[in-house]
Write an enzyme that holds these catalytic residues in place. Sequence first.
Site, PDB file in Angstrom:
ATOM      1  NE  ARG A 216      16.697   2.508  53.054  1.00  0.00           N
ATOM      2  CZ  ARG A 216      17.074   2.322  54.317  1.00  0.00           C
ATOM      3  NH1 ARG A 216      16.182   2.039  55.237  1.00  0.00           N
ATOM      4  NH2 ARG A 216      18.335   2.412  54.649  1.00  0.00           N
TER       5      ARG A 216
ATOM      6  CE  LYS B 165      23.541   3.588  60.827  1.00  0.00           C
ATOM      7  NZ  LYS B 165      22.829   2.929  61.893  1.00  0.00           N
TER       8      LYS B 165
ATOM      9  CD  GLU C 131      21.349  -0.630  65.404  1.00  0.00           C
ATOM     10  OE1 GLU C 131      20.614  -0.633  64.401  1.00  0.00           O
ATOM     11  OE2 GLU C 131      21.872  -1.647  65.876  1.00  0.00           O
TER      12      GLU C 131
HETATM   13  P1  ATP Z   1      21.374   1.374  57.854  1.00  0.00           P
HETATM   14  O1  ATP Z   1      20.767   0.208  57.121  1.00  0.00           O
HETATM   15  O2  ATP Z   1      22.267   2.187  57.006  1.00  0.00           O
HETATM   16  O3  ATP Z   1      21.983   0.979  59.161  1.00  0.00           O
HETATM   17  P2  ATP Z   1      19.187   2.155  59.380  1.00  0.00           P
HETATM   18  O4  ATP Z   1      17.844   2.603  58.959  1.00  0.00           O
HETATM   19  O5  ATP Z   1      19.298   0.838  60.035  1.00  0.00           O
HETATM   20  O6  ATP Z   1      20.135   2.303  58.167  1.00  0.00           O
HETATM   21  P3  ATP Z   1      19.395   3.805  61.662  1.00  0.00           P
HETATM   22  O7  ATP Z   1      20.592   4.264  62.392  1.00  0.00           O
HETATM   23  O8  ATP Z   1      18.470   2.861  62.329  1.00  0.00           O
HETATM   24  O9  ATP Z   1      19.893   3.199  60.306  1.00  0.00           O
HETATM   25  O10 ATP Z   1      18.591   5.044  61.061  1.00  0.00           O
HETATM   26  C1  ATP Z   1      18.262   6.223  61.725  1.00  0.00           C
HETATM   27  C2  ATP Z   1      17.157   6.876  60.969  1.00  0.00           C
HETATM   28  O11 ATP Z   1      17.580   7.186  59.642  1.00  0.00           O
HETATM   29  C3  ATP Z   1      15.949   5.966  60.833  1.00  0.00           C
HETATM   30  O12 ATP Z   1      14.798   6.696  61.147  1.00  0.00           O
HETATM   31  C4  ATP Z   1      15.974   5.534  59.406  1.00  0.00           C
HETATM   32  O13 ATP Z   1      14.695   5.277  58.929  1.00  0.00           O
HETATM   33  C5  ATP Z   1      16.627   6.731  58.715  1.00  0.00           C
HETATM   34  N1  ATP Z   1      17.281   6.323  57.465  1.00  0.00           N
HETATM   35  C6  ATP Z   1      18.231   5.385  57.312  1.00  0.00           C
HETATM   36  N2  ATP Z   1      18.544   5.224  56.016  1.00  0.00           N
HETATM   37  C7  ATP Z   1      17.774   6.092  55.321  1.00  0.00           C
HETATM   38  C8  ATP Z   1      17.629   6.405  53.937  1.00  0.00           C
HETATM   39  N3  ATP Z   1      18.339   5.790  53.000  1.00  0.00           N
HETATM   40  N4  ATP Z   1      16.736   7.357  53.595  1.00  0.00           N
HETATM   41  C9  ATP Z   1      16.019   7.995  54.541  1.00  0.00           C
HETATM   42  N5  ATP Z   1      16.101   7.741  55.846  1.00  0.00           N
HETATM   43  C10 ATP Z   1      16.965   6.799  56.254  1.00  0.00           C
HETATM   44 MG    MG Z   2      19.069   0.093  61.861  1.00  0.00          MG
END
Ligand code: ATP
Ligand code: MG
Length: 557
Positions: free
Chosen positions: A263, A273, A37
Site C-alpha cells: 500500500r 475511507k 468499493e
Molecule cells: P479504504 O480502507 O480506504 O476503504 P480499501 O482498500 O478498502 O481502502 P477499496 O475501495 O476497496 O478501498 O480499494 C480499491 C482498490 O484500491 C483496491 O484494489 C485497494 O487495494 C486499492 N487501495 C486502497 N488503498 C490503497 C493504498 N493505500 N495504496 C495502494 N492501493 C490501495
Molecule cells: Mg474496502
Amino acid sequence: MSDSENQKPLNFIQHIINEDIANGKNQGRVHTRFPPEPNGYLHIGHAKSICLNFGIAEQYKGQCNLRFDDTNPAKESDEYAKAIEADIRWLGFQWAGDIHHASDYFEQLYQFAIELIEKNLAFVDELTPEQMQQYRGNFAEPGKNSPYRDRPVAENLDLFHRMRAGEFEDGKMVLRAKIDMASPNIKMRDPVLYRIKRMHHIRTGDKWCIYPMYDFTHCISDAIEGVTHSLCTLEFEDHRPLYDWVIDNISIECHPQQIEFSRLNLAYTITSKRKLTQLIEGHYVNGWDDPRMPTISGMRRRGYPAEAIREFVELTGVTKKNHVVDMALLEFSVREVLNKKAPRAMAVLRPLKLVIENYPEDKVEQLQAPRHPQDESMGKRTIPFTREIYIDQEDFREQSNNKFKRLVLGKEVRLRNAYVIRCDEVIKDAAGKICELRCHYDENTLGKNPEDRKVKGVIHWVSATASVSAIVRRYDRLFNSANPAAEEDFTQCINPDSLNEYTQARIEPSLASCQPGENFQFEREGYFVADSEDYTAEKPLFNMTVGLRDTWARMDV
Ligand code: ATP
Ligand code: MG
C-alpha cells in the site's frame, strides 16, 4: 515490454507479466481492473492502485476495467460512485467499455455457490457468530468442524434456496466453504461465502436478502471479466489461496492471477475511507474536496495537477515492502510540474500601504513582465504601477541586519518587475501599528540596476489603486502527528491551524480574469490555484497549493 524499450527499470509486476507473455499464458493478453468499493471518495492510496492498474493496461496495450465492488450495500452510494468515475478520468485514465459492478454478477455468483454445494464443497451453517469464532481456533490452534458441516447436499441446497427466498432472519445462517478447519491459514478454515442481510442495494434494490462475501465475489468477478492479473494490496496475501480455491472449484475458464503489492502510506496523512468519513461527519473539514483532504478531489481543488500525482506514484515504485512515503516527495512532484506550467503573478496576502512620494499622483504606468521566466511562449502580462502600492507586511522592518533582504527603514529594495525604492518614513496608528510607509523611487532603475550602488533584495507588490481584492486560503498539514492512524483517537491530533484565510489580500489585475482551477505561482509566495468551486471575478478566491520550498524537511518525522 523490455528494459530497453522503457528506460526505467521494470517493477516486479512487469517482470511477472513479461514472463507470462513469454510463456504464452492468457494468449499474451493483459487485462487488469480497478475495483473500488463506492463507500467514500478515493484518496492518494487509490491513486496508486489506479495508476498501476490502468498504467499496466496501457503499457501492454491491454484493458483495465472499472468495477464497483458493491457487495456491502450499507455504506455505498451513487454520489460516491460518480465521484470515483470523475476522479479516475481526471487522473487521465479511461476504463475499457462499460462500468462493471460486482452486483451485475449476483445471479451468476448464486449459481456458482450452488455448484459448490452440489460438489459438497459448501454447506449452510447455523452456528452463532460467537460460536463460529470459538470453532475457528487461532494461529496456535487448529479450528473444529461445525456440527452442521456434514449436512447432506440436498439439505444444503434446500436451505440455501430458502435463505435466498427470505425464510430466515438476518444472521441466522450463512453459507460456508468446506475447506479445512485445521489449515494454518485461518482464511481457509471454512470461510463464509454468503450472509443474510436485509438491506436495500443501490442497484439491485430489494431483490436480494443474501449477499456474497468479498472473497467469494472478487475472484469470480475477475474471472467473469477475463481479468488476467488481479493486482491488490499486501493485506490480501493470505486471501490468495482462497481466491485460487474458489476459481479452481467452479466451472469457469479464466483463472486470473492475484498479485499483491504494498500500500501507499503517506506520513502526516490518513489513507482509509472510513477515517476520512469521520473527518467529514465530524465537520473537521469542509467536505470531501476540502483542499486539506488527501482525497483525489481534495488534491484537485488544492491545485495539484493530475500529472504531478501520476509522477509521484511513479516515484514511489511498486514493491512488496510496506513503508511510509514522505509528504515532501508528493510536494516535490507538484512543484516540478507547476514550476513548468504555472504562469507567474503577484499577490500581496497581508497588505501594507506604501506611498511613493516622488511619483506623480495620477500617473499609471503599464509595466510589462513575462508570464513565465523560462517560457517566452506564455507571453507577457501588464502590471499597473502607481504612486500608492501594497507590499506584504512581512517584507518590511524598521530595523534589521543584512540577512533580511527586504525593505528596511532608510534602505533600498527592488520592487519585482519595477523600480528600486527607498523607505524614508514609517507612519503608525494610535496603537503603534505600522499602517503606511513613505518612500522614494529611483526612476532610472526600471529593468536595470543603479550603477553607483548595490541593491540587495527584491519584494513583490501590487498597485493600491489598480489591484483587485481577493481571498487567499493557505493550508498547513491537517495532522500534527506523523502517523495519525496510529493514534488512539486521530481526531485529537488535527492541527487547529491547518487553514489560514487572508481576507484582505490584493492581486494584480491580470489575475482577476482567470479561470477557476487555473494554477499560478504568486511570486515569492508559492503556487496557488483559483478555487474551482467558489472563484468569481467579483470575489476571487485562491487556494495555496504548495510553497516554493520544502518545509517538511525541517520537521522531525
Ligand atoms: P479504504 O480502507 O480506504 O476503504 P480499501 O482498500 O478498502 O481502502 P477499496 O475501495 O476497496 O478501498 O480499494 C480499491 C482498490 O484500491 C483496491 O484494489 C485497494 O487495494 C486499492 N487501495 C486502497 N488503498 C490503497 C493504498 N493505500 N495504496 C495502494 N492501493 C490501495
Ligand atoms: Mg474496502
